[in-house]
Design a protein around this motif. Sequence first.
Motif, PDB file in Angstrom:
ATOM      1  N   PRO A 154       0.788  -1.236   0.000  1.00 11.98           N
ATOM      2  CA  PRO A 154       0.000   0.000   0.000  1.00 11.98           C
ATOM      3  C   PRO A 154       0.816   1.280   0.000  1.00 11.98           C
ATOM      4  O   PRO A 154       0.291   2.331  -0.364  1.00 11.98           O
ATOM      5  CB  PRO A 154      -0.823  -0.114   1.295  1.00 11.98           C
ATOM      6  N   VAL A 155       2.087   1.237   0.410  1.00 10.52           N
ATOM      7  CA  VAL A 155       2.870   2.475   0.485  1.00 10.52           C
ATOM      8  C   VAL A 155       3.610   2.787  -0.804  1.00 10.52           C
ATOM      9  O   VAL A 155       4.250   3.835  -0.910  1.00 10.52           O
ATOM     10  CB  VAL A 155       3.872   2.440   1.662  1.00 10.52           C
ATOM     11  N   ASN A 156       3.522   1.915  -1.815  1.00 11.38           N
ATOM     12  CA  ASN A 156       4.194   2.176  -3.085  1.00 11.38           C
ATOM     13  C   ASN A 156       3.743   3.511  -3.662  1.00 11.38           C
ATOM     14  O   ASN A 156       2.552   3.772  -3.802  1.00 11.38           O
ATOM     15  CB  ASN A 156       3.893   1.066  -4.095  1.00 11.38           C
ATOM     16  N   GLY A 157       4.704   4.349  -4.015  1.00  7.77           N
ATOM     17  CA  GLY A 157       4.388   5.611  -4.669  1.00  7.77           C
ATOM     18  C   GLY A 157       3.975   6.729  -3.737  1.00  7.77           C
ATOM     19  O   GLY A 157       3.753   7.856  -4.196  1.00  7.77           O
ATOM     20  N   LEU A 158       3.843   6.456  -2.445  1.00  3.95           N
ATOM     21  CA  LEU A 158       3.415   7.487  -1.512  1.00  3.95           C
ATOM     22  C   LEU A 158       4.622   8.271  -0.993  1.00  3.95           C
ATOM     23  O   LEU A 158       5.707   7.718  -0.801  1.00  3.95           O
ATOM     24  CB  LEU A 158       2.663   6.868  -0.331  1.00  3.95           C
ATOM     25  N   ASP A 159       4.414   9.560  -0.758  1.00  6.63           N
ATOM     26  CA  ASP A 159       5.458  10.386  -0.164  1.00  6.63           C
ATOM     27  C   ASP A 159       5.473  10.150   1.350  1.00  6.63           C
ATOM     28  O   ASP A 159       4.629   9.409   1.881  1.00  6.63           O
ATOM     29  CB  ASP A 159       5.224  11.864  -0.503  1.00  6.63           C
ATOM     30  N   PRO A 160       6.444  10.717   2.084  1.00  3.60           N
ATOM     31  CA  PRO A 160       6.517  10.458   3.532  1.00  3.60           C
ATOM     32  C   PRO A 160       5.225  10.755   4.279  1.00  3.60           C
ATOM     33  O   PRO A 160       4.830  10.004   5.175  1.00  3.60           O
ATOM     34  CB  PRO A 160       7.662  11.375   3.987  1.00  3.60           C
ATOM     35  N   GLU A 161       4.540  11.843   3.894  1.00  3.54           N
ATOM     36  CA  GLU A 161       3.269  12.157   4.553  1.00  3.54           C
ATOM     37  C   GLU A 161       2.248  11.069   4.280  1.00  3.54           C
ATOM     38  O   GLU A 161       1.487  10.660   5.169  1.00  3.54           O
ATOM     39  CB  GLU A 161       2.757  13.516   4.074  1.00  3.54           C
ATOM     40  N   GLY A 162       2.227  10.581   3.037  1.00  2.00           N
ATOM     41  CA  GLY A 162       1.288   9.528   2.674  1.00  2.00           C
ATOM     42  C   GLY A 162       1.575   8.219   3.383  1.00  2.00           C
ATOM     43  O   GLY A 162       0.656   7.498   3.788  1.00  2.00           O
ATOM     44  N   ILE A 163       2.860   7.898   3.542  1.00  2.00           N
ATOM     45  CA  ILE A 163       3.239   6.679   4.262  1.00  2.00           C
ATOM     46  C   ILE A 163       2.801   6.767   5.716  1.00  2.00           C
ATOM     47  O   ILE A 163       2.257   5.805   6.273  1.00  2.00           O
ATOM     48  CB  ILE A 163       4.760   6.451   4.161  1.00  2.00           C
TER      49      ILE A 163
END
Length: 317
Positions: free
Chosen positions: A154-163
């Motif tokens: 699920p964290v693929n492609g997410l920036d630090p805030e998104g992670i």
Amino acid sequence: MIELEGLTKRYGDKVAVDHLTFTVRPGVVTGFLGPNGAGKSTTMRMILGLDHPTAGDVRIDGTHYDRLKDPLTYIGALLDAKAVHGGRSAYNHLLCLAQSNGIPRSRVAEVLETVGLTAVARKKTKGFSYGMGQRLGIAAALLGDPRIVMFDEPVNGLDPEGIHWIRNLMKSLAGQGRTVFVSSHLMSEMALTADHLVVIGQGRLLADTSMADFIRANSRSYVRIRSPQRERLLDVLHQAGITVVEAGGGALEVAGGKAEQIGELAARNGLVLHELSPQQASLEEAFMQLTAETVEYHAHAGPVAVPQDWGAGWKGA
């Protein structure tokens, strides 16, 4: 709850999943780990009825997936963030899913707000970044307010805030008593997120245990000590029957030792300590230790061999 019993999948002579039996329980985040080719994606596809098992059984809250009425209200899943019609807007993509599963239209706006896509809800998804696609996939998984959520990377492609956001979202869902099953290769993130681990290799179950017990069972723990009174410290430890190993930089290591016991022993003997630190392997180190014999694809460090005539005629670009 997700229950697997003897789940097996063969493709000709290749056994992708080999008699897997485990239960994913509500109220905790369960991490699903394994090397590339271990069978994780195939297992998740069988849970959702996208692949049919060669043998064994898998049930969602006691029922096969294909017998669930309005399945998105039971289990929501993100397996492939790119599985979206590029000509549809984010809103219309979710609306189609909602209407086909008897989910109220109002829920579309709610999940778009949850994943932070309200501002681009009417934009076509073909213009979305990978991270935006991940958020839309997560929105689709949450659309039916399901009891169970299942995420593949699920964290693929997410920036630090998104992670940070998805980590807290999964913990929040588990805290609400939902079943959360997540696969990831990002060990540092899994260590911060998962409470329980299911680990497979070459399609077989290797571990089904808590995060703490997994690391404890598959790694070496020790206490690292440094002191300006090194020789005296060695004598005191030996007299107490504590085995010491000399480490680099003048440090000492006590395997499996208790930091408190060593600290009290040093204090009673008037010894000065500059370092007294318990050391525990990371999840990544424990995972590598357990799965070393089941890795299918090995890369090798070092220079790459290039044929002598490889560059003949190369003119540059």
